[in-house]
Write an enzyme that holds these catalytic residues in place. Structure first.
Site, PDB file in Angstrom:
ATOM      1  N   VAL A 103     -85.836 -18.285  31.594  1.00  0.00           N
ATOM      2  CA  VAL A 103     -85.062 -19.229  30.511  1.00  0.00           C
ATOM      3  C   VAL A 103     -84.929 -20.258  29.939  1.00  0.00           C
ATOM      4  O   VAL A 103     -83.993 -21.060  29.552  1.00  0.00           O
ATOM      5  CB  VAL A 103     -83.347 -18.553  31.073  1.00  0.00           C
ATOM      6  CG1 VAL A 103     -83.295 -17.506  31.217  1.00  0.00           C
ATOM      7  CG2 VAL A 103     -83.531 -19.725  32.342  1.00  0.00           C
ATOM      8  N   ASP A 104     -86.254 -20.959  30.611  1.00  0.00           N
ATOM      9  CA  ASP A 104     -86.391 -22.567  29.850  1.00  0.00           C
ATOM     10  C   ASP A 104     -87.070 -22.526  29.172  1.00  0.00           C
ATOM     11  O   ASP A 104     -87.277 -23.760  28.306  1.00  0.00           O
ATOM     12  CB  ASP A 104     -87.459 -23.000  31.071  1.00  0.00           C
ATOM     13  CG  ASP A 104     -89.086 -22.003  31.110  1.00  0.00           C
ATOM     14  OD1 ASP A 104     -89.421 -21.665  32.858  1.00  0.00           O
ATOM     15  OD2 ASP A 104     -89.150 -21.799  30.415  1.00  0.00           O
ATOM     16  N   HIS A 119     -84.365 -12.183  29.582  1.00  0.00           N
ATOM     17  CA  HIS A 119     -83.186 -12.721  31.170  1.00  0.00           C
ATOM     18  C   HIS A 119     -82.408 -13.930  29.823  1.00  0.00           C
ATOM     19  O   HIS A 119     -82.022 -14.913  30.215  1.00  0.00           O
ATOM     20  CB  HIS A 119     -83.673 -13.377  32.334  1.00  0.00           C
ATOM     21  CG  HIS A 119     -84.206 -12.058  32.865  1.00  0.00           C
ATOM     22  ND1 HIS A 119     -84.648 -12.304  33.907  1.00  0.00           N
ATOM     23  CD2 HIS A 119     -84.147 -10.709  32.922  1.00  0.00           C
ATOM     24  CE1 HIS A 119     -85.014 -11.271  34.440  1.00  0.00           C
ATOM     25  NE2 HIS A 119     -84.931 -10.226  33.415  1.00  0.00           N
ATOM     26  N   CYS A 147     -63.935 -21.277  23.471  1.00  0.00           N
ATOM     27  CA  CYS A 147     -63.903 -21.179  21.970  1.00  0.00           C
ATOM     28  C   CYS A 147     -62.809 -20.819  21.558  1.00  0.00           C
ATOM     29  O   CYS A 147     -61.529 -21.225  21.811  1.00  0.00           O
ATOM     30  CB  CYS A 147     -64.845 -19.316  21.583  1.00  0.00           C
ATOM     31  SG  CYS A 147     -64.495 -18.720  20.529  1.00  0.00           S
ATOM     32  N   CYS A 149     -60.750 -18.575  19.891  1.00  0.00           N
ATOM     33  CA  CYS A 149     -60.351 -17.661  20.278  1.00  0.00           C
ATOM     34  C   CYS A 149     -60.173 -17.873  21.407  1.00  0.00           C
ATOM     35  O   CYS A 149     -58.697 -17.160  22.622  1.00  0.00           O
ATOM     36  CB  CYS A 149     -60.902 -16.808  20.119  1.00  0.00           C
ATOM     37  SG  CYS A 149     -61.959 -15.695  21.655  1.00  0.00           S
ATOM     38  N   THR A 187     -95.165 -14.060  38.627  1.00  0.00           N
ATOM     39  CA  THR A 187     -93.890 -12.819  38.689  1.00  0.00           C
ATOM     40  C   THR A 187     -93.937 -12.193  39.987  1.00  0.00           C
ATOM     41  O   THR A 187     -95.144 -11.439  40.202  1.00  0.00           O
ATOM     42  CB  THR A 187     -93.306 -11.947  37.604  1.00  0.00           C
ATOM     43  OG1 THR A 187     -92.597 -11.378  38.583  1.00  0.00           O
ATOM     44  CG2 THR A 187     -94.831 -11.149  36.987  1.00  0.00           C
TER      45      THR A 187
HETATM   46  N1  APR Z   1     -98.851 -20.465  39.253  1.00  0.00           N
HETATM   47  C1  APR Z   1     -98.634 -18.202  39.576  1.00  0.00           C
HETATM   48  N2  APR Z   1     -97.741 -17.924  40.499  1.00  0.00           N
HETATM   49  C2  APR Z   1     -97.217 -18.711  40.926  1.00  0.00           C
HETATM   50  C3  APR Z   1     -97.338 -20.171  41.255  1.00  0.00           C
HETATM   51  C4  APR Z   1     -98.085 -20.550  40.228  1.00  0.00           C
HETATM   52  N3  APR Z   1     -98.093 -22.074  39.974  1.00  0.00           N
HETATM   53  N4  APR Z   1     -95.767 -20.784  41.551  1.00  0.00           N
HETATM   54  C5  APR Z   1     -94.920 -19.202  42.162  1.00  0.00           C
HETATM   55  N5  APR Z   1     -95.913 -17.718  41.730  1.00  0.00           N
HETATM   56  C6  APR Z   1     -95.263 -17.427  42.177  1.00  0.00           C
HETATM   57  C7  APR Z   1     -94.762 -16.794  43.305  1.00  0.00           C
HETATM   58  O1  APR Z   1     -96.299 -16.834  44.389  1.00  0.00           O
HETATM   59  C8  APR Z   1     -94.069 -15.327  43.058  1.00  0.00           C
HETATM   60  O2  APR Z   1     -94.876 -13.748  43.453  1.00  0.00           O
HETATM   61  O3  APR Z   1     -94.607 -16.586  41.078  1.00  0.00           O
HETATM   62  C9  APR Z   1     -93.710 -15.669  41.417  1.00  0.00           C
HETATM   63  C10 APR Z   1     -92.569 -16.319  41.152  1.00  0.00           C
HETATM   64  O4  APR Z   1     -91.011 -15.260  41.662  1.00  0.00           O
HETATM   65  P1  APR Z   1     -89.471 -15.092  41.556  1.00  0.00           P
HETATM   66  O5  APR Z   1     -88.930 -16.821  42.317  1.00  0.00           O
HETATM   67  O6  APR Z   1     -89.144 -13.798  42.498  1.00  0.00           O
HETATM   68  O7  APR Z   1     -89.686 -15.155  39.375  1.00  0.00           O
HETATM   69  P2  APR Z   1     -89.448 -14.129  39.167  1.00  0.00           P
HETATM   70  O8  APR Z   1     -90.657 -13.250  39.034  1.00  0.00           O
HETATM   71  O9  APR Z   1     -89.510 -15.147  37.535  1.00  0.00           O
HETATM   72  O10 APR Z   1     -88.255 -13.824  38.757  1.00  0.00           O
HETATM   73  C11 APR Z   1     -87.539 -12.608  38.182  1.00  0.00           C
HETATM   74  O11 APR Z   1     -85.307 -12.655  39.264  1.00  0.00           O
HETATM   75  O12 APR Z   1     -83.585 -14.435  40.043  1.00  0.00           O
HETATM   76  C12 APR Z   1     -84.595 -13.472  38.553  1.00  0.00           C
HETATM   77  O13 APR Z   1     -83.578 -13.692  36.779  1.00  0.00           O
HETATM   78  C13 APR Z   1     -84.189 -13.641  37.699  1.00  0.00           C
HETATM   79  O14 APR Z   1     -85.902 -13.798  35.548  1.00  0.00           O
HETATM   80  C14 APR Z   1     -85.261 -14.141  37.623  1.00  0.00           C
HETATM   81  C15 APR Z   1     -85.742 -12.704  37.639  1.00  0.00           C
END
Ligand code: APR
Length: 245
Positions: A103-104, A119, A147, A149, A187
């Site tokens: 969301v950044d 998201h 708002c 409203c 992710t």
């Molecule tokens: N480069 C690559 N991967 C990285 C790095 C980096 N520098 N730093 C961390 N990671 C990896 C971690 O190992 C992890 O697998 O990024 C991943 C981040 O995972 P999460 O913290 O679970 O984030 P995300 O997958 O985006 O979460 C999904 O969950 O909390 C909700 O809505 C929120 O959009 C989010 C969703």
């Protein structure tokens, strides 16, 4: 020293449609905390108290305090080499799409054009009653803004238990179905329906490339896994590609 495989570069050379499915890890090197993992936000804060609608209705002040704290961090952050590389690749491939859980706004600030935000976006706000958008700076001097409203104004992000914005999800799904190469960057791939897009792309014949500092739920289902920082590996893949086109 990470070696980029020749066959991946060959696949990229024969591809036009590239998709980047990204999560919090791609923004970690910009100083934005991820959610899970050792330093993850969900180890310090309770999502059930901060990132769902009932929590907002119970204590909107607390939820806004948290989102305004996260907004300050996002505003001070800058896109890193991973975001910037994706934006640069738009000039080298016919169709580059970003499908992000973040969301950044950092992909947009890096110059990416085609972005689906599954998201939501922390820079956006809307009324919980009439859904009117309030994307200008909000005034908190008399408490949680309302708002005309009378409805409370909330952050434009998707909270747990809420549906994803349909247009964004359908756009991401279409991109996944048309992808020739589908990068999965930073992710944990545990949050659905977003993470399901990896399997949609795979089922549609895309080459799946994972970039993460560690193994994830999907590591056994991808074609290529590169374990390291996105801000180091993505520029390297792009450099190797440019050297060989
Ligand atoms: N480069 C690559 N991967 C990285 C790095 C980096 N520098 N730093 C961390 N990671 C990896 C971690 O190992 C992890 O697998 O990024 C991943 C981040 O995972 P999460 O913290 O679970 O984030 P995300 O997958 O985006 O979460 C999904 O969950 O909390 C909700 O809505 C929120 O959009 C989010 C969703």
């Amino acid at each position: 020293m990470i070696e980029i495989s020749d066959s991946l570069i060959d696949t990229l050379k024969n591809s036009e449609s590239i998709v980047f499915f990204t999560g919090a890890g791609i923004s970690a090197e910009s100083g934005i905390a991820t959610f899970r993992g050792k330093e993850g936000l969900w180890n310090k804060f309770k999502p059930e108290e901060l990132a769902n609608f009932d929590a907002f209705m119970r204590n909107p002040e607390l939820v806004w305090e948290w989102y305004n704290y996260r907004r300050r961090i996002v505003h001070e952050a800058k896109p890193n080499a991973a975001h910037l590389t994706i934006a640069k690749m738009q000039n080298h491939f016919k169709d580059v799409t970003v499908v992000t859980q973040n969301v950044d706004n950092l992909h947009r600030r890096a110059g990416s054009k085609k972005i689906f935000e599954l998201h939501g976006n922390i820079e956006k706000n809307y009324c919980i009653n009439c859904k009117k958008d309030f994307n200008e700076e909000l005034d908190f001097s008399s408490g949680v803004p309302k708002c005309d409203c009378g409805g409370l104004i909330r952050p434009g992000v998707v909270w747990f238990g809420e549906f994803l914005p349909e247009d964004q999800y359908l756009g991401g799904e279409k991109a996944a179905m048309n992808a020739e190469v589908f990068f999965v960057v930073g992710t944990s791939a545990v949050v659905y329906p977003a993470a399901g897009l990896v399997y949609t792309a795979k089922a549609s014949g895309a080459t799946i490339v994972e970039i993460n500092i560690e193994e994830t739920e999907i590591s056994s289902s991808v074609n290529y896994s590169y374990f390291g920082k996105a801000g180091e590996i993505l520029p390297k893949i792009f450099e190797e590609y440019k050297l060989r086109v």
